[in-house]
Motif scaffolding. Structure first.
Motif, mmCIF file in Angstrom:
data_model
loop_
_atom_site.group_PDB
_atom_site.id
_atom_site.type_symbol
_atom_site.label_atom_id
_atom_site.label_comp_id
_atom_site.label_asym_id
_atom_site.label_seq_id
_atom_site.Cartn_x
_atom_site.Cartn_y
_atom_site.Cartn_z
ATOM 1 N N ALA A 1 8.886 -3.909 -7.958
ATOM 2 C CA ALA A 1 7.792 -4.765 -8.424
ATOM 3 C C ALA A 1 6.488 -4.002 -8.589
ATOM 4 O O ALA A 1 5.593 -4.440 -9.318
ATOM 5 C CB ALA A 1 7.598 -5.930 -7.458
ATOM 6 N N ILE A 2 6.338 -2.853 -7.897
ATOM 7 C CA ILE A 2 5.121 -2.050 -8.068
ATOM 8 C C ILE A 2 5.393 -0.814 -8.912
ATOM 9 O O ILE A 2 4.561 0.101 -8.986
ATOM 10 C CB ILE A 2 4.542 -1.624 -6.702
ATOM 11 N N GLY A 3 6.582 -0.769 -9.551
ATOM 12 C CA GLY A 3 6.887 0.319 -10.464
ATOM 13 C C GLY A 3 7.324 1.597 -9.795
ATOM 14 O O GLY A 3 7.188 2.683 -10.377
ATOM 15 N N GLU A 4 7.862 1.504 -8.566
ATOM 16 C CA GLU A 4 8.347 2.692 -7.882
ATOM 17 C C GLU A 4 9.844 2.577 -7.663
ATOM 18 O O GLU A 4 10.380 1.484 -7.480
ATOM 19 C CB GLU A 4 7.646 2.882 -6.528
ATOM 20 N N GLU A 5 10.516 3.718 -7.662
ATOM 21 C CA GLU A 5 11.934 3.760 -7.370
ATOM 22 C C GLU A 5 12.142 4.072 -5.905
ATOM 23 O O GLU A 5 11.427 4.896 -5.330
ATOM 24 C CB GLU A 5 12.646 4.805 -8.228
ATOM 25 N N LEU B 1 0.859 -1.180 0.000
ATOM 26 C CA LEU B 1 0.000 0.000 0.000
ATOM 27 C C LEU B 1 0.901 1.238 0.000
ATOM 28 O O LEU B 1 1.756 1.381 0.880
ATOM 29 C CB LEU B 1 -0.921 0.022 1.224
ATOM 30 N N SER B 2 0.710 2.089 -0.991
ATOM 31 C CA SER B 2 1.587 3.232 -1.183
ATOM 32 C C SER B 2 0.824 4.529 -0.957
ATOM 33 O O SER B 2 -0.327 4.677 -1.390
ATOM 34 C CB SER B 2 2.168 3.212 -2.603
ATOM 35 N N ARG B 3 1.476 5.475 -0.262
ATOM 36 C CA ARG B 3 0.855 6.777 -0.023
ATOM 37 C C ARG B 3 0.594 7.500 -1.348
ATOM 38 O O ARG B 3 -0.426 8.161 -1.522
ATOM 39 C CB ARG B 3 1.760 7.630 0.867
ATOM 40 N N GLY B 4 1.509 7.370 -2.279
ATOM 41 C CA GLY B 4 1.344 8.050 -3.556
ATOM 42 C C GLY B 4 0.194 7.511 -4.372
ATOM 43 O O GLY B 4 -0.247 8.169 -5.328
ATOM 44 N N ASP B 5 -0.299 6.331 -4.033
ATOM 45 C CA ASP B 5 -1.425 5.727 -4.754
ATOM 46 C C ASP B 5 -2.666 5.676 -3.870
ATOM 47 O O ASP B 5 -3.522 4.804 -4.049
ATOM 48 C CB ASP B 5 -1.037 4.317 -5.212
ATOM 49 N N LEU C 1 5.885 -8.648 -5.067
ATOM 50 C CA LEU C 1 6.635 -9.876 -5.265
ATOM 51 C C LEU C 1 5.820 -11.104 -4.899
ATOM 52 O O LEU C 1 4.882 -11.036 -4.103
ATOM 53 C CB LEU C 1 7.915 -9.848 -4.420
ATOM 54 N N ARG C 2 6.212 -12.225 -5.460
ATOM 55 C CA ARG C 2 5.631 -13.508 -5.079
ATOM 56 C C ARG C 2 6.230 -13.926 -3.733
ATOM 57 O O ARG C 2 7.449 -14.049 -3.589
ATOM 58 C CB ARG C 2 5.925 -14.553 -6.139
ATOM 59 N N LEU C 3 5.371 -14.138 -2.752
ATOM 60 C CA LEU C 3 5.830 -14.518 -1.419
ATOM 61 C C LEU C 3 6.087 -16.017 -1.349
ATOM 62 O O LEU C 3 5.460 -16.810 -2.067
ATOM 63 C CB LEU C 3 4.786 -14.146 -0.362
ATOM 64 N N PRO C 4 6.983 -16.429 -0.470
ATOM 65 C CA PRO C 4 7.138 -17.864 -0.217
ATOM 66 C C PRO C 4 5.827 -18.459 0.296
ATOM 67 O O PRO C 4 5.065 -17.813 1.010
ATOM 68 C CB PRO C 4 8.231 -17.925 0.856
ATOM 69 N N THR C 5 5.584 -19.687 -0.072
ATOM 70 C CA THR C 5 4.350 -20.346 0.326
ATOM 71 C C THR C 5 4.251 -20.447 1.840
ATOM 72 O O THR C 5 5.247 -20.624 2.532
ATOM 73 C CB THR C 5 4.292 -21.750 -0.286
ATOM 74 N N ALA C 6 3.019 -20.291 2.341
ATOM 75 C CA ALA C 6 2.713 -20.438 3.768
ATOM 76 C C ALA C 6 3.367 -19.361 4.629
ATOM 77 O O ALA C 6 3.659 -19.591 5.798
ATOM 78 C CB ALA C 6 3.105 -21.822 4.279
ATOM 79 N N THR C 7 3.597 -18.172 4.063
ATOM 80 C CA THR C 7 4.151 -17.076 4.852
ATOM 81 C C THR C 7 3.168 -16.695 5.962
ATOM 82 O O THR C 7 1.985 -16.495 5.712
ATOM 83 C CB THR C 7 4.428 -15.854 3.962
#
Length: 883
Positions: free
Chosen positions: A498-502, A450-454, A462-468
């Motif tokens: 991954a969300i297009g932010e620097e 969740l981004s303040r700019g959005d 990113l793809r999280l490891p399974t069962a995080t």
């Protein structure tokens, strides 16, 4: 006084003349006689049950790897998989080839139990028979090989059993050894179980069921579930109904012309006469209930070993339940002079109580529970929270409402991870579909940012490891994902890319930021290196909870995560305290690159305890505090993990009630302790007395011996630490009750200060400012505080609820206010019998456990007021009526 006693005795004798009463007596004696042969048998935990499996998907993946991976076939997992039934091997091979195959847990556990039997039978064979068996091909009876198990992490109990000759082990110990061998070969799969379990027996015969738990769990189940059920149904329904049936005729018979005139000729008032009759009816029920409860107490004590005199509190509670319905029966008998109508009136009240109780329970589950705040974090001045309905909300401070970001709903099977601050402009979480009861859930698992700019709109990253199960920010450049079997790390830059932010070079985190402001100036891309076991096959690694493309395993190879696992971050340091099973270790990165290798700097074994509650852990730069259930709070040195002291159980219970749910370090010596009772206390680690110094010295030696036995030494242990034995004092209790969740946001400009956000009374919010001022330790005496603390309330927010919340508060609340809370007396009984004011169901990180807070006094007050009001009306009616 004598005339009133005569009336009470007369009522009692009238009840004794009833045939229904003697039928009830006979039923009670038959019931107690049928329960008397019940007993328990304690033995070693030897077999697997389906509910022992914490991570079924990982078990299936590991076994499949043992089938299809040539490198694993000579290892422990390969030998186990090869010994499986042919049909099971065929299914596991399909799993290893990437097919979707559903294998029921019961089939897997049955297959493992067959291996336990075969290995135990092999241990009973003679040396000659064993030699002959070794010459044959590997079959189901010789799946174990000592060389193959050398690479597994074995518990001390297993090593001791392996070193003991087979002829010196009983059948139970042989099976116990086989089970431990399977657990060592399948790490991170099974729930932690006690080494000994109790089984129910009847007349010496074991129950033919899968009922198998340890003694502590059995006593908890008996005190907090079985006894309340008996009070609610056996005592509260059957005996109360029989009691009303027997006593309903007492008042109508009294109103007969000859009887009433004879009674009124005595020097007594009408009101006293009616109350005496009422007490006489209650005395009859008291006799029945006393026989049943005292008989159950004797059976529990002599047959089950549960010596709990608090069971006898069921007697007055059952009499109160009867008095509620009997008071209505008396009023109806005065009005209509009919025993049948009296019984019908009591039955009508019972129906009303049940309907109101059901409505209250449904509304609480469908309306209130989904709005309950179970976890919070902040980004700048914005507050985010996870709700009980698996939703994510943001506090709109201008309108004082919770604005939904991820919609939650009642009864949702999804699970939303507790939000974690990435920096002042970004918050992380994840939504696991169908993950409330299954750590793996269904479908892919993406990190949500969740981004303040959005405008805080959820975006997949990113793809999280399974069962995080949890996300932890370390420093300000790394994020660790904790799942059922691994610790995996990625960089902040990778998440933002991954969300297009620097990534902004001057972005600072609140919890993830480093205290000294140091960070690597160059952004690191996460290398696609996988340290997880079985990395050769990506599908199986993913099923086991291994690394994904952007996450790297940092779990040291000599560490096995036995669920449940607790991880605590040391603020200001690049280190984690990992508690898994009964072993605690401090892990740190090698060098400055956190994305590469991590290793264990020191570790310690915790004493094995009988309490099966989940561990709660917090660490400052100086101390690690561990709490568990009703046990003493343990204190360890944060660097050496040497045992430093404890907060005695009795001393703790005199100040803090309930089961520990959350610990948060707010300074070097001060911690926040939130318990299931709904309170939160500020506690501090202080110096203890000489007696405690002796205890610490003895316990430290025991733990050191246990640690040395595990071939690991505590690095840098201070031999003089026992001379500075530590304990805990309570500094202050937050002036808020019914606390659901807390969040501590340290002030980066102040070394020991910050804001505390407290969610209470479902979704209300109160913000406190807290500052901790350390004292000069050289001038502090034994038991004195190390710090001065100041707590000031900044604001309190009562969010505007929905229409249904209004209905719950005023409509359902009004019905419960004017209706005797008979059904809730089960909570009162559970609290009295168990000695606890709450019950924690489930385990997991903070917010994952379900807490049931018992209503103890209000049901008694409600029933008492109802009885008093009905009797007052009855007395007024009787005094003013002409019979």
């Amino acid at each position: 006084m004598r005339p009133y006693l005569a009336i009470i005795s007369d009522s009692f004798h009238s009840a004794l003349a009833s045939r229904v009463l003697w039928a009830a007596f006979l039923a009670i004696w038959v019931l107690l006689a049928s329960l008397a042969p019940i007993g328990i048998k304690e033995d070693y935990t030897t077999s697997f049950r389906w509910f022992d499996v914490y991570n079924g998907t990982r078990m299936k993946a590991l076994l499949a790897q043992g089938i299809v991976d040539p490198k694993s076939q000579d290892k422990a997992i390969g030998r186990i998989a090869k010994a499986m039934p042919e049909e099971m091997q065929r299914q596991l091979r399909r799993v290893g080839e990437g097919d979707e195959v559903r294998i029921r847990l019961t089939l897997l556990t049955h297959a493992l139990n067959d291996l336990i039997e075969s290995d135990a039978n092999r241990g009973n064979q003679s040396v000659a028979d064993t030699a002959d068996a070794d010459s044959d091909e590997a079959t189901q009876s010789d799946w174990y090989d000592s060389e193959a198990w050398k690479d597994t992490v074995r518990l001390r109990e297993l090593r001791e059993l392996d070193e003991t000759p087979d002829d010196e082990l009983s059948d139970s110990l042989l099976r116990r050894r086989s089970r431990l061998r399977l657990e060592a070969a399948l790490p991170g799969v099974f729930e932690s179980r006690s080494s000994r379990s109790v089984l129910l027996t009847y007349a010496g015969l074991e129950f033919p069921t899968d009922f198998q738990i340890d003694r502590v769990q059995f006593e908890t189940l008996f005190n907090q579930f079985v006894i309340p059920i008996l009070v609610n149904w056996l005592l509260g329904l059957v005996l109360v109904f029989l009691g009303v049936l027997v006593t309903a005729s007492i008042v109508p018979d009294m109103l007969q012309t000859g009887s009433l005139h004879l009674l009124l000729s005595k020097p007594i008032s009408r009101s006293a006469l009616l109350v005496a009759k009422f007490i006489g009816g209650c005395a009859f029920v008291l006799l029945c209930v006393t026989q049943l409860v005292f008989g159950l107490y004797l059976i529990a004590a002599f047959r089950l070993g549960v010596w709990n005199t608090r069971i006898l509190w069921c007697i007055p509670v059952a009499v109160v339940i009867f008095a509620v319905f009997y008071s209505v029966s008396v009023l109806a008998g005065l009005k209509w002079r009919s025993a049948i109508i009296s019984i019908a009136a009591a039955g009508a009240l019972a129906a009303v109580c049940v309907v109101v109780g059901v409505i209250g329970g449904v509304v609480d589950a469908r309306v209130v529970a989904p709005d309950r705040i179970v976890g919070m974090t902040t980004a700048g001045d914005d507050l985010f929270a996870v709700t009980g309905g698996s939703g994510l909300v943001q506090m709109d401070t201008s309108e004082e409402v919770w604005s939904p970001l991820i919609e939650g709903e009642a009864g949702s099977n999804d699970r939303v991870l507790q939000p974690t601050t990435l920096d002042a402009d970004h918050v992380m979480t994840a939504r696991i579909r169908n993950g409330r009861f299954n750590p793996f859930g269904s479908g892919s698992l993406d990190l949500i940012v969740l981004s303040r700019g959005d405008d805080w709109s959820p975006q997949p990253s990113l793809r999280l490891p399974t069962a995080t199960e949890r996300l932890v920010s370390i420093d300000r450049d790394a994020v660790v994902a904790i799942n059922t079997a691994d610790l995996l790390i990625t960089s902040r830059d990778s998440i933002l890319d991954a969300i297009g932010e620097e990534a902004s070079e001057d972005a600072t985190g609140e919890e993830s930021g480093s205290d000294d402001g140091t960070a690597d100036s160059t952004a690191k891309s996460v290398p696609r290196i996988d340290n997880s076991v079985g990395a050769w096959l990506k599908a199986l690694v993913t099923m086991q909870g291994g690394a994904t493309e952007s996450f790297v395993s940092i779990l040291p190879r000599d560490v096995v995560m036995s669920p449940p696992t607790r991880v605590s971050r040391i603020r200001g340091e690049r280190a984690l305290i990992l508690l898994t099973g009964d072993r605690m270790q401090r892990i740190e990165p090698v060098g400055n690159d956190m994305m590469s290798t991590w290793e264990t700097s020191t570790r310690a074994n915790l004493q094995r305890e009988s309490d099966r509650a989940s561990h709660v852990i917090a660490s400052s730069s100086r101390w690690v505090v561990v709490a568990r259930g009703d046990l003493p709070l343990k204190i360890y040195d944060a660097v050496t993990l040497q045992f430093a002291g404890q907060w005695d159980r009795d001393a703790k219970r005199s100040f803090v009630s309930g089961t520990p749910l959350e610990l948060i370090a707010i300074s070097e010596n001060c911690f926040l302790l939130r318990t299931s009772s709904g309170h939160c206390d500020v506690i501090e680690v202080v110096r203890g007395d000489e007696q405690l110094s002796t205890l610490v010295s003895t316990t430290s030696q025991e733990l050191s011996d246990a640690t040395a036995d595990d071939d690991v030494q505590n690095a840098g242990a201070d031999s003089n630490l026992s001379d500075q034995a530590m304990t805990i004092r309570t500094l202050e209790r937050l002036p808020v009750d019914e606390i659901e969740s807390v969040h501590w946001r340290p002030d980066v400009s102040v070394s020991s200060g910050g804001r505390l956000y407290v969610a209470h009374d479902v979704d209300r919010l109160t913000v406190f400012s807290m500052s901790v001022t350390p004292r000069d330790e050289q001038s502090i005496s034994v038991g004195a505080n190390f710090s001065d603390i100041e707590i000031s309330k900044l604001r309190s927010v009562s969010p505007v609820g929905s229409v249904w919340r209004w209905v719950d508060r005023y409509v359902v609340g009004g019905l419960e206010l004017f209706t005797p809370q008979v059904l809730q007396l089960g909570d009162t009984t559970a609290a009295m019998v168990s000695g606890n004011d709450s019950l924690v169901i489930g385990a997991g990180e903070s917010g994952a456990a379900e807490v049931i807070r018992y209503q103890i006094l209000w049901p008694l007050v409600s029933c008492g007021i109802f009885i008093a009001v009905i009797l007052l009306i009855s007395c007024m009616y009787f005094s003013r009526s002409d019979y």
